[in-house]
Design an enzyme around this catalytic site. Sequence first.
Site, short mmCIF file in Angstrom:
data_model
loop_
_atom_site.label_atom_id
_atom_site.label_comp_id
_atom_site.label_asym_id
_atom_site.label_seq_id
_atom_site.Cartn_x
_atom_site.Cartn_y
_atom_site.Cartn_z
N GLU A 131 0.83 -1.22 -0.11
CA GLU A 131 0.05 -0.14 -0.09
C GLU A 131 0.87 1.15 0.04
O GLU A 131 0.62 2.16 -0.80
CB GLU A 131 -0.82 -0.17 1.10
CG GLU A 131 -1.94 -1.23 1.18
CD GLU A 131 -3.00 -1.00 0.24
OE1 GLU A 131 -4.19 -0.52 0.43
OE2 GLU A 131 -2.57 -1.06 -1.23
N THR A 184 -6.29 7.68 -5.70
CA THR A 184 -6.25 7.43 -4.28
C THR A 184 -5.27 8.89 -3.70
O THR A 184 -5.58 9.27 -2.52
CB THR A 184 -5.65 6.18 -3.75
OG1 THR A 184 -6.60 5.17 -4.38
CG2 THR A 184 -5.40 6.03 -2.16
#
Length: 310
Positions: A131, A184
Amino acid sequence: MKSVKVFAPATVANVVCGYDVLGFAVDEPGDEVIMRLNDKPGVSLLKITGDEGRLPLDPDKNTVSAVVKHYLNHVGRQDIGVEIELHKKMPIGSGLGSSSASTVGGLFAINTLMDNLLTNKELVPFAMKGEELACGYGHADNVAPALMGGFVLIRSYEPLDIISLPCPQGMHAAIVYPEVDVPTKDARQMIRSKVLLKDAVTQWGNVAGLVSGLFMNDYELIGNSMTDVLVEPTRSILIPDFYNLRVLAMEAGAVGFGISGSGPSVFALTKDRETATAITQKLQQHLQKLAINSLAFVSEVNKKGPVILD
């Protein structure tokens, strides 16, 4: 075992009020990873499908392979060779944990081939590295539920403390992905770094209420707690007609409604599949009137996490 094929699920992160600390897994969509071992040391990413050429084949830059290298370094098995195929079965940049599904698929596959040296929960810190590579911050609210299944609370990041939560039997998610681009990284940069104490108090109460509602099987408490005064007011700007979508979902029987992860996907929690299906149909019809194409997914809360397909 020399090869394995794995499915890793999409996830709904934040669950409205639980920014970076709450998430749950769904049955669909998700990613598939095929992994083979050989005698030539090193990790290679042979093929990616379903990404429209958007993802790198460089094994150091793609999350599915980068975390495998990290895992092998940790367990001291740099001597083996790994070949990976990644088959994207979900939209990229959807707010449904696309990078997480790839990462988790890779980790679950290599751990399976290594005779499960680590538990799924122990794989979470490795997945967080993926991530960090994907969006610049190693949050766990996608990768933890993707690995462990069900609802997950990240009580603490330092030290990492992850708690599996129950949920009412038969709870479903109605998910609609409007086909607009919300990266994101950009969505995270919009969030305020400082908040008012009164807003923080409201948010703490809602997180506690949502967790309590899950334990008590109390749908009314769950719905009343699904309110976000910190992040949603900003991120909703990026979601086409967000507040009208919420009205439609609640009128159709949703328990609660919000943005999935950083968006643009939205989701509703429901008591059954029929209500979830009806909600997705209403939301898609509304978006179509706005000339916005969308994808819809209806799923019970996935309590299994990643699974071996072959």
